[in-house]
Design a protein around this motif. Structure first.
Motif, mmCIF file in Angstrom:
data_model
loop_
_atom_site.group_PDB
_atom_site.id
_atom_site.type_symbol
_atom_site.label_atom_id
_atom_site.label_comp_id
_atom_site.label_asym_id
_atom_site.label_seq_id
_atom_site.Cartn_x
_atom_site.Cartn_y
_atom_site.Cartn_z
ATOM 1 N N LEU A 56 -2.422 -7.364 -0.529
ATOM 2 C CA LEU A 56 -2.855 -7.000 -1.874
ATOM 3 C C LEU A 56 -4.118 -7.755 -2.261
ATOM 4 C CD1 LEU A 56 -2.437 -5.480 -4.508
ATOM 5 C CD2 LEU A 56 -0.848 -7.278 -5.221
ATOM 6 N N LEU A 57 -4.189 -9.019 -1.939
ATOM 7 C CA LEU A 57 -5.376 -9.811 -2.249
ATOM 8 C C LEU A 57 -6.606 -9.256 -1.528
ATOM 9 C CD1 LEU A 57 -6.563 -12.276 -3.687
ATOM 10 C CD2 LEU A 57 -6.069 -13.586 -1.624
ATOM 11 N N CYS A 58 -6.450 -8.896 -0.259
ATOM 12 C CA CYS A 58 -7.571 -8.325 0.498
ATOM 13 C C CYS A 58 -8.015 -6.992 -0.095
ATOM 14 C CB CYS A 58 -7.180 -8.138 1.966
ATOM 15 S SG CYS A 58 -7.039 -9.679 2.883
ATOM 16 N N GLN A 59 -7.069 -6.174 -0.525
ATOM 17 C CA GLN A 59 -7.432 -4.892 -1.114
ATOM 18 C C GLN A 59 -8.124 -5.075 -2.460
ATOM 19 O OE1 GLN A 59 -3.561 -3.071 -0.844
ATOM 20 N NE2 GLN A 59 -4.127 -1.950 0.998
ATOM 21 N N VAL A 60 -7.679 -6.017 -3.256
ATOM 22 C CA VAL A 60 -8.308 -6.274 -4.554
ATOM 23 C C VAL A 60 -9.719 -6.827 -4.369
ATOM 24 C CG1 VAL A 60 -8.194 -7.758 -6.596
ATOM 25 C CG2 VAL A 60 -6.157 -6.562 -5.810
ATOM 26 N N CYS A 61 -9.904 -7.679 -3.374
ATOM 27 C CA CYS A 61 -11.200 -8.315 -3.136
ATOM 28 C C CYS A 61 -12.102 -7.514 -2.203
ATOM 29 C CB CYS A 61 -10.994 -9.712 -2.555
ATOM 30 S SG CYS A 61 -10.137 -10.809 -3.680
ATOM 31 N N ASN A 62 -11.656 -6.318 -1.810
ATOM 32 C CA ASN A 62 -12.419 -5.442 -0.919
ATOM 33 C C ASN A 62 -12.719 -6.126 0.423
ATOM 34 O OD1 ASN A 62 -13.540 -2.979 -0.285
ATOM 35 N ND2 ASN A 62 -15.566 -3.525 -1.070
ATOM 36 N N PRO A 65 -8.032 -5.767 5.245
ATOM 37 C CA PRO A 65 -6.619 -6.172 5.154
ATOM 38 C C PRO A 65 -6.039 -6.473 6.530
ATOM 39 C CG PRO A 65 -6.817 -3.809 4.847
ATOM 40 C CD PRO A 65 -8.222 -4.356 4.952
ATOM 41 N N PRO A 66 -4.974 -7.253 6.583
ATOM 42 C CA PRO A 66 -4.336 -7.544 7.874
ATOM 43 C C PRO A 66 -3.711 -6.284 8.458
ATOM 44 C CG PRO A 66 -3.030 -8.407 6.063
ATOM 45 C CD PRO A 66 -4.301 -7.889 5.470
ATOM 46 N N VAL A 67 -3.349 -6.359 9.716
ATOM 47 C CA VAL A 67 -2.734 -5.227 10.405
ATOM 48 C C VAL A 67 -1.447 -4.846 9.677
ATOM 49 C CG1 VAL A 67 -1.715 -4.470 12.592
ATOM 50 C CG2 VAL A 67 -3.701 -5.986 12.594
ATOM 51 N N PRO A 68 -1.269 -3.537 9.394
ATOM 52 C CA PRO A 68 -0.065 -3.127 8.653
ATOM 53 C C PRO A 68 1.207 -3.367 9.452
ATOM 54 C CG PRO A 68 -1.407 -1.223 9.239
ATOM 55 C CD PRO A 68 -2.127 -2.429 9.701
ATOM 56 N N ASP A 69 2.257 -3.692 8.734
ATOM 57 C CA ASP A 69 3.564 -3.924 9.331
ATOM 58 C C ASP A 69 4.591 -3.173 8.499
ATOM 59 O OD1 ASP A 69 5.816 -4.871 10.606
ATOM 60 O OD2 ASP A 69 5.651 -6.903 9.811
ATOM 61 N N LEU A 70 5.350 -2.297 9.142
ATOM 62 C CA LEU A 70 6.338 -1.512 8.415
ATOM 63 C C LEU A 70 7.417 -2.376 7.786
ATOM 64 C CD1 LEU A 70 6.750 1.562 10.796
ATOM 65 C CD2 LEU A 70 5.481 1.440 8.654
ATOM 66 N N GLN A 71 7.624 -3.581 8.275
ATOM 67 C CA GLN A 71 8.642 -4.472 7.707
ATOM 68 C C GLN A 71 8.233 -5.000 6.336
ATOM 69 O OE1 GLN A 71 11.642 -4.742 8.953
ATOM 70 N NE2 GLN A 71 11.010 -3.393 10.616
ATOM 71 N N GLN A 72 6.978 -4.821 5.960
ATOM 72 C CA GLN A 72 6.516 -5.273 4.649
ATOM 73 C C GLN A 72 6.907 -4.317 3.534
ATOM 74 O OE1 GLN A 72 2.321 -5.606 5.361
ATOM 75 N NE2 GLN A 72 2.474 -7.741 6.016
ATOM 76 N N ILE A 73 7.402 -3.128 3.879
ATOM 77 C CA ILE A 73 7.813 -2.164 2.868
ATOM 78 C C ILE A 73 9.100 -2.657 2.230
ATOM 79 C CG2 ILE A 73 8.508 0.221 2.437
ATOM 80 C CD1 ILE A 73 6.831 1.008 4.893
ATOM 81 N N VAL A 74 9.103 -2.810 0.924
ATOM 82 C CA VAL A 74 10.228 -3.397 0.205
ATOM 83 C C VAL A 74 11.398 -2.415 0.077
ATOM 84 C CG1 VAL A 74 10.947 -4.427 -1.974
ATOM 85 C CG2 VAL A 74 8.695 -4.934 -1.050
ATOM 86 N N MET A 107 -0.300 9.691 5.908
ATOM 87 C CA MET A 107 -0.131 8.255 5.728
ATOM 88 C C MET A 107 -1.405 7.539 5.318
ATOM 89 S SD MET A 107 2.932 7.940 5.987
ATOM 90 C CE MET A 107 2.843 6.209 5.618
ATOM 91 N N GLN A 108 -2.562 8.145 5.510
ATOM 92 C CA GLN A 108 -3.805 7.457 5.173
ATOM 93 C C GLN A 108 -3.909 7.076 3.707
ATOM 94 O OE1 GLN A 108 -6.743 10.032 6.889
ATOM 95 N NE2 GLN A 108 -6.879 8.801 8.744
ATOM 96 N N PRO A 109 -3.486 7.933 2.751
ATOM 97 C CA PRO A 109 -3.594 7.511 1.347
ATOM 98 C C PRO A 109 -2.734 6.273 1.013
ATOM 99 C CG PRO A 109 -3.278 9.876 1.478
ATOM 100 C CD PRO A 109 -3.078 9.317 2.868
ATOM 101 N N THR A 110 -1.684 6.023 1.777
ATOM 102 C CA THR A 110 -0.836 4.869 1.477
ATOM 103 C C THR A 110 -1.456 3.579 1.991
ATOM 104 O OG1 THR A 110 0.429 5.035 3.531
ATOM 105 C CG2 THR A 110 1.251 6.268 1.620
ATOM 106 N N GLY A 111 -2.475 3.685 2.853
ATOM 107 C CA GLY A 111 -3.107 2.497 3.405
ATOM 108 C C GLY A 111 -2.254 1.830 4.458
ATOM 109 N N MET A 112 -1.222 2.525 4.938
ATOM 110 C CA MET A 112 -0.324 1.916 5.910
ATOM 111 C C MET A 112 -0.803 2.107 7.343
ATOM 112 S SD MET A 112 3.325 2.881 4.285
ATOM 113 C CE MET A 112 4.154 2.312 5.742
ATOM 114 N N LEU A 113 -1.423 3.260 7.633
ATOM 115 C CA LEU A 113 -1.841 3.523 8.987
ATOM 116 C C LEU A 113 -3.308 3.900 9.008
ATOM 117 C CD1 LEU A 113 1.135 5.709 10.232
ATOM 118 C CD2 LEU A 113 0.683 3.333 10.756
ATOM 119 N N LEU A 114 -3.994 3.434 10.002
ATOM 120 C CA LEU A 114 -5.392 3.773 10.181
ATOM 121 C C LEU A 114 -5.550 4.458 11.525
ATOM 122 C CD1 LEU A 114 -6.985 0.412 9.044
ATOM 123 C CD2 LEU A 114 -6.711 2.482 7.703
#
Length: 116
Positions: A56-62, A65-74, A107-114
């Motif tokens: 979130l900090l990386c996205q706010v500061c442009n 972001p770190p590599v996405p991890d599906l385990q981060q989904i709450v 999935m691209q709009p969610t920012g989870m996968l590139l």
């Protein structure tokens, strides 16, 4: 800042908060209000939001972001669905390129996968 920390628009552990998908808060303008309060705190040298997750900090500061991890989904149900979908995507063959493209496109709009 304490009230923002416990606000309904954030999900996750106390010091690793991500934005939650809350339609009621979106309708009531809570996301905008919290954003304005955080901006005022930062501009006037107030308390910083140290509870943001690294993503979130990386996205706010442009920043990158770190590599996405599906385990981060709450949300447990959504996470399990994504793990299942991703497993199906990985095991799919090249004979189904339309299905693969649809998965990445969705999935691209969610920012989870590139897609690379």
């Amino acid at each position: 800042m304490r009230e923002i920390h416990t606000c309904e628009i954030f999900d996750g552990e106390d010091w690793n908060k991500t934005l939650a998908c809350n339609s009621k808060a979106l309708y009531n303008g809570m996301y905008k209000l919290v954003g304005q309060r955080i901006a005022v705190c930062l501009v006037h040298g107030g308390v910083e939001p140290h509870f943001f997750s690294q993503r979130l900090l990386c996205q706010v500061c442009n920043l990158q972001p770190p590599v996405p991890d599906l385990q981060q989904i709450v949300d447990y149900d959504f996470r399990e669905k994504m793990i299942k979908e991703f497993a199906e995507f990985v095991t799919s063959t090249d004979e189904e390129p339309q299905k693969n493209d649809a998965f990445f496109h969705g999935m691209q709009p969610t920012g989870m996968l590139l897609q690379t």
